[in-house]
Structure formats: structure tokens, C-alpha cells
Write a protein that holds these residues in place. Structure first.
Motif, PDB file in Angstrom:
ATOM      1  N   PHE A 171       0.836  -1.207   0.000  1.00  0.00           N
ATOM      2  CA  PHE A 171       0.000   0.000   0.000  1.00  0.00           C
ATOM      3  C   PHE A 171       0.873   1.261   0.000  1.00  0.00           C
ATOM      4  CE2 PHE A 171      -3.692  -2.630   1.422  1.00  0.00           C
ATOM      5  CZ  PHE A 171      -4.552  -2.224   0.414  1.00  0.00           C
ATOM      6  N   THR A 172       1.988   1.213   0.749  1.00  0.00           N
ATOM      7  CA  THR A 172       2.894   2.372   0.778  1.00  0.00           C
ATOM      8  C   THR A 172       3.423   2.659  -0.624  1.00  0.00           C
ATOM      9  OG1 THR A 172       3.535   1.707   2.994  1.00  0.00           O
ATOM     10  CG2 THR A 172       4.960   3.313   1.909  1.00  0.00           C
ATOM     11  N   LEU A 173       3.868   1.590  -1.272  1.00  0.00           N
ATOM     12  CA  LEU A 173       4.403   1.763  -2.623  1.00  0.00           C
ATOM     13  C   LEU A 173       3.318   2.278  -3.571  1.00  0.00           C
ATOM     14  CD1 LEU A 173       7.304   1.208  -3.326  1.00  0.00           C
ATOM     15  CD2 LEU A 173       6.629  -0.907  -4.421  1.00  0.00           C
ATOM     16  N   PHE A 174       2.097   1.784  -3.382  1.00  0.00           N
ATOM     17  CA  PHE A 174       0.995   2.247  -4.222  1.00  0.00           C
ATOM     18  C   PHE A 174       0.808   3.764  -4.063  1.00  0.00           C
ATOM     19  CE2 PHE A 174      -3.466   3.509  -4.461  1.00  0.00           C
ATOM     20  CZ  PHE A 174      -3.687   3.308  -5.812  1.00  0.00           C
ATOM     21  N   PHE A 175       0.821   4.227  -2.808  1.00  0.00           N
ATOM     22  CA  PHE A 175       0.615   5.662  -2.584  1.00  0.00           C
ATOM     23  C   PHE A 175       1.777   6.485  -3.157  1.00  0.00           C
ATOM     24  CE2 PHE A 175      -2.422   4.118   0.661  1.00  0.00           C
ATOM     25  CZ  PHE A 175      -3.539   4.748   0.134  1.00  0.00           C
ATOM     26  N   ILE A 176       3.001   5.950  -3.038  1.00  0.00           N
ATOM     27  CA  ILE A 176       4.159   6.671  -3.599  1.00  0.00           C
ATOM     28  C   ILE A 176       4.007   6.769  -5.122  1.00  0.00           C
ATOM     29  CG2 ILE A 176       6.661   6.553  -4.009  1.00  0.00           C
ATOM     30  CD1 ILE A 176       6.916   5.326  -1.191  1.00  0.00           C
ATOM     31  N   PHE A 177       3.645   5.662  -5.758  1.00  0.00           N
ATOM     32  CA  PHE A 177       3.495   5.666  -7.221  1.00  0.00           C
ATOM     33  C   PHE A 177       2.303   6.528  -7.665  1.00  0.00           C
ATOM     34  CE2 PHE A 177       5.528   1.146  -7.543  1.00  0.00           C
ATOM     35  CZ  PHE A 177       6.761   1.700  -7.251  1.00  0.00           C
ATOM     36  N   GLU A 178       1.246   6.469  -6.865  1.00  0.00           N
ATOM     37  CA  GLU A 178       0.026   7.206  -7.211  1.00  0.00           C
ATOM     38  C   GLU A 178       0.272   8.723  -7.128  1.00  0.00           C
ATOM     39  OE1 GLU A 178      -2.899   5.806  -8.142  1.00  0.00           O
ATOM     40  OE2 GLU A 178      -4.137   7.617  -8.151  1.00  0.00           O
ATOM     41  N   PHE A 179       1.026   9.121  -6.104  1.00  0.00           N
ATOM     42  CA  PHE A 179       1.223  10.565  -5.903  1.00  0.00           C
ATOM     43  C   PHE A 179       2.660  10.990  -6.231  1.00  0.00           C
ATOM     44  CE2 PHE A 179      -2.195   9.267  -2.992  1.00  0.00           C
ATOM     45  CZ  PHE A 179      -3.224   9.994  -3.562  1.00  0.00           C
ATOM     46  N   SER A 180       3.341  10.215  -7.076  1.00  0.00           N
ATOM     47  CA  SER A 180       4.760  10.498  -7.341  1.00  0.00           C
ATOM     48  C   SER A 180       4.953  11.861  -7.987  1.00  0.00           C
ATOM     49  CB  SER A 180       5.375   9.395  -8.199  1.00  0.00           C
ATOM     50  OG  SER A 180       4.723   9.329  -9.431  1.00  0.00           O
ATOM     51  N   GLU A 181       4.017  12.253  -8.864  1.00  0.00           N
ATOM     52  CA  GLU A 181       4.150  13.534  -9.553  1.00  0.00           C
ATOM     53  C   GLU A 181       4.081  14.688  -8.538  1.00  0.00           C
ATOM     54  OE1 GLU A 181       3.772  13.217 -13.433  1.00  0.00           O
ATOM     55  OE2 GLU A 181       2.352  14.868 -13.736  1.00  0.00           O
TER      56      GLU A 181
END
Lengths: 259, 238
Positions: A171-181
Motif C-alpha cells: 500500500f505504501t508503494l501504491f501511494f508513492i506511485f500514485e502521488f509520485s508527480e
């Protein structure tokens, strides 16, 4: 190839009969019903409320299912020792992992398509119009996003020894990828970080998957793509490359693991 | 004749915190085709670790393992072997006949042949009425019998069993002994066990493992009959 197909079939059947998966299907149906009720309560803009909340719920439940199923399956295999039953057969670790990954991905996409079918049925019954972008989003873009989420969640399934850390990390990685921009923007322009760190952030955000690309509406708002076909072509290639990369990492991690 | 299992200078260690534990210490073994070998040792001696290395579940730091002349890291080396772990963990969501179908597909056996083998093996293990039952609903004895039936599905030349009698009632134990006696001399049996009686009845050769090393190999009948004394001598217990 035959062994990969057999393992994928085995994975699919096992999850389809699993109570957790059935629970996810029930939850997704309830969420669509909830979106429909909300739309009816509002009175005005019924179509807008229903479609927008459905977009949110469909993506939410698909992502949660993908993370949950993919980040726990191999751990479950190892903890239950079911893996001995499978890997003592003439199956390589590569075939086992690829088969598991394909089976899990098909399983999550099947759930997604089931909810989307219900959503489409309701929209057609009530005469709500769906734009071409929306149809593409529901039937293709979310599926591609699911494949990518499945692939990085799967890495933790092969690395972690228990469910909880695997879920948290996925889930952490998902949030990082989701909000990476947004994170990149914030880190490079607004934060007080040292100047030399900025290129490091830029590089990190350049190589990591950026889930913003899966937001079809935003991509066309900022005129990133000229046509829908160029967008889908790009997205399919993007998903394919990252999924293969994560699958290779999973394989390396699984090969190093003592069973 | 090619050996069923050939192990050369095998060592496997793992980290327990910061301490390095040598679970298998420079073992060399040769298991001949169609022999019945019992692997004995106290708890933690390295029996299961050795079996896991043979099956490529663990990657040893040193040494080589061949199964019928093929390196154990090659997945095709497992075509002619089957493994029955201490606790059989079949996929609980699948029905018994689906397990047979699954194996049929893996071994590229036609559905008709799969059904024939399923009937034969279910009769052997007394599971004829449970084809349509999900394995998750089986009792421990039924699961163990299903494990045996499925491990014989590919008509293996080598059967590896890890403490197959653990937790079974006397009837289940008798069934396993009867089946293994039936299979003896038709295939290679490599059995890890704590039971002297079982080893005595079944084995042509007994390997005693202690602290990860092969402490003793008993091959003549007299030594096998006197297994208790030989075992205690090998593990230095009076």
C-alpha cells in the motif's frame, strides 16, 4: 508454457472459491448500490454523481483486491506448506511464479470486469451516456493499472515472511506511485532539501512507475497525448515493461528465499 | 546403473540471528535404484533440511545433488520423483478429482488416463467416495491418504517421505506400512522416520544423521535388526 497455464488455472480456481474473494465481490456490489442510492438522493446531477462515485469505488475495490491478493498469496503458500506439494513436481520456480502472477491478475481483472458490467448495466438501464474516454477507462485503463499494481504487490509476497508487512509495504508503494508527480513537485520546488538532492529525487521519480499516467481524464486535460490510440498504446507498453521488471525482481527475491 | 540420488559433499547453513548454523555438514550419499532407505536422527539432526536440499527447496552453499543423473536444480529431475511431507498440505479449495486433474495437466497425461489412475489410487487409499469433496474438508488421515494417492499419481521411480506416520492413528499407520511394503522393490523409497520398528521392517539401508553429518550407515541385516543400539551409539547416547 503448459505448466504456467496449469498453475495460473490452479491459482484462479483457488481464489475464486476463496471466501475473501467472494467478500470483495459482495463489497464491490454494495459500493455500486451505494453510489446508485447516493445519486438518487441528490436529485440533481444524478448521472454525474453516479458515474463519478462509481469511478472512485470501482478503482478503489479493484486496487484493494489486487494489493491484498497479490501481496499475500505466495506467503500463504509458504506458511501453509502447500508450496511443497506444488514445487516437488517438475515445475521450475519461474513457472510457478509466472503462473501464480497470471492467475492472480486474471482473478482481479475478472472482479473488476464483473463490477464494471454491473455499472454498465445500471447506466444503460437509466439511459446515462458514457463518453468514449469513460468506456476506455473502465474496460482497459483500470485493467492495465491492476496489472501494474498486482506486479509490485507480488514482489512483497515473494520477499516478506508475513502478511502484515507485505500489505503495508504494497500500500505504501501504491501511494508513492500514485502521488509520485505531486511528491516530486513538492520535493524539488518547495522543500528545504539540499540542492544536490534534487537531481536524485528527479532521477528516482523518473525511474519509478507513475500511476498518474492511468488517469485518462487528467492526461487529456493537460494535452499529454494526441489521440486515444496513442495513449492506450503507450499505456500498454508502460504497463508491460514495469510488470516484467517487477516479475524479474520477484523471481530474484523468491530464488534467494529458503522454503 | 544410475543412482536414484547421489549427493556429493553437501553443506547447508543458515543464519539464526547472527549465529551461523551448519544444518547439513559435508554429507555424501548414494541411494541405489529400487532400494529402500530410512533416514534417522534425533530432532534437529538435519533430516528435513537434507530432503529440502534434494528437492531444491533450499540452495546448499556447497556440494552437488543428482536425481537419476540429473542435477536437482533442474526442475525436470523431479519428473520421476514424488514427495510426501510430514504434514500433507493440499490445496483446500480444490476437490479431490481436481487435484488429480491438476497433476494430469502438469505431467501431460490425458484425461482418460488421469481418470483411470485416479480410480486405481483412490481404491488403494480407500478414498473412492470422496472424489467430489473439497480437500479442505478432509480429516488428517484422509488428507494423508490423499497425499499418498497423489504422490503415486506420476508412477514415480523415487518416493521421498518425511516422517509419514506422524500424527496418524493406528489404522492410518497400518495403511501406510502396507502401501510402502507393496511398493518396496518396485521403486526407490527414501524415508525419514523416528520409528525403529518402521525402519527395521522397511529398510535395506539405514542412514543415521547426527548434527548435520552422516554418523552411520547400516547396510547388513544384523545391524538393521539391532537398530536401537546402533542408533544410540551413532548419536552418542548411552
Amino acid at each position: 508454457m503448459n505448466n504456467i497455464k496449469t498453475i495460473a488455472w490452479h491459482t484462479l480456481i483457488c481464489w475464486i472459491r476463496n471466501k475473501v474473494y467472494i467478500g470483495f465481490i459482495a463489497a464491490s456490489f454494495l459500493l455500486i448500490a451505494f453510489a446508485f442510492i447516493c445519486a438518487n438522493i441528490t436529485g440533481l446531477f444524478q448521472e454525474r454523481v453516479f458515474v463519478d462515485s462509481s469511478i472512485f469505488f470501482i478503482e478503489l475495490i479493484s486496487i484493494i483486491t489486487a494489493v491484498f491478493i497479490c501481496s499475500t498469496t505466495v506467503i500463504k503458500d509458504i506458511q501453509s506448506k502447500e508450496i511443497y506439494y506444488i514445487l516437488s513436481r517438475p515445475i521450475s520456480k519461474f513457472q510457478f511464479l509466472t503462473g501464480r502472477f497470471l492467475g492472480l491478475t486474471i482473478c482481479v481483472i475478472a472482479l473488476h470486469l464483473l463490477i464494471t458490467a454491473l455499472f454498465t448495466l445500471i447506466t444503460s438501464l437509466y439511459g446515462f451516456e458514457l463518453t468514449q474516454k469513460m468506456k476506455l477507462y473502465f474496460f482497459l485503463v483500470i485493467s492495465l493499472k491492476i496489472i501494474l499494481v498486482c506486479s509490485f504487490s507480488f514482489v512483497f509476497s515473494t520477499y516478506s515472511t508475513s502478511f502484515f508487512p507485505a500489505l503495508i509495504l504494497s500500500f505504501t508503494l501504491f501511494f508513492i506511485f500514485e502521488f509520485s508527480e505531486s511528491m516530486n513537485y513538492w520535493l524539488t520546488f518547495y522543500s528545504q532539501t539540499a540542492v544536490f538532492m534534487k537531481p536524485v529525487y528527479n532521477f528516482l521519480f523518473l525511474i519509478m512507475p507513475n500511476l498518474v499516467y492511468y488517469d485518462i481524464f487528467y492526461m487529456f486535460d493537460i494535452n499529454k497525448f494526441a489521440s486515444l490510440s496513442s495513449y492506450t498504446g503507450f499505456l500498454a507498453l508502460y504497463t508491460f515493461i514495469y510488470s516484467i521488471l517487477f516479475l524479474i525482481i520477484s523471481l530474484i527475491s523468491f530464488n534467494k528465499r529458503s522454503l | 546403473m544410475v543412482s536414484a540420488i547421489e549427493i556429493k559433499n553437501l553443506s547447508y547453513s543458515y543464519l539464526d540471528g547472527i549465529k551461523k548454523v551448519l544444518a547439513v555438514n559435508n554429507i555424501s550419499l548414494n541411494i541405489e535404484t529400487n532400494s529402500s532407505v530410512a533416514l534417522m536422527g534425533i530432532n534437529g539432526a538435519g533430516k528435513t533440511t537434507l530432503i529440502k536440499c534434494i528437492l531444491d527447496f533450499l540452495s546448499p552453499q556447497k556440494g552437488e545433488i543428482s536425481i537419476f543423473g540429473k542435477k536437482s536444480v533442474d526442475s525436470t529431475s523431479r519428473t520421476e520423483l514424488s514427495y510426501l511431507p510430514e504434514k500433507v498440505n493440499l490445496t483446500p479449495e480444490l476437490k479431490l478429482f481436481e487435484h488429480f486433474r491438476f497433476l494430469g495437466k502438469l505431467y501431460k497425461i490425458s484425461n482418460a488416463e488421469t481418470n483411470e489412475r485416479m480410480k486405481k489410487l483412490s481404491a488403494l487409499t480407500k478414498l473412492e467416495n470422496l472424489y467430489e469433496t473439497r480437500v479442505g474438508k478432509f480429516s488428517k488421515g484422509q488428507s494423508q491418504r490423499a497425499g499418498i494417492a497423489l504422490s503415486l499419481f506420476n508412477e514415480p521411480k523415487l518416493l521421498i517421505l518425511d516422517e509419514p506416520m506422524t500424527g496418524l492413528d493406528p489404522l492410518g499407520q497400518k495403511l501406510i506400512i502396507d502401501i510402502l511394503n507393496e511398493l518396496k522393490n518396485k521403486m526407490t523409497l527414501f524415508v525419514s522416520t523416528h520409528s525403529f520398528e518402521f525402519a527395521r521392517k522397511l529398510a535395506d539401508k539405514i542412514i543415521i544423521i547426527h548434527k548435520g553429518a552422516a554418523a552411520s550407515e547400516l547396510t547388513n541385516k544384523k545391524d538393521i535388526q539391532d537398530i536401537e543400539n546402533n542408533f544410540y551409539k551413532a548419536v552418542n547416547i548411552e
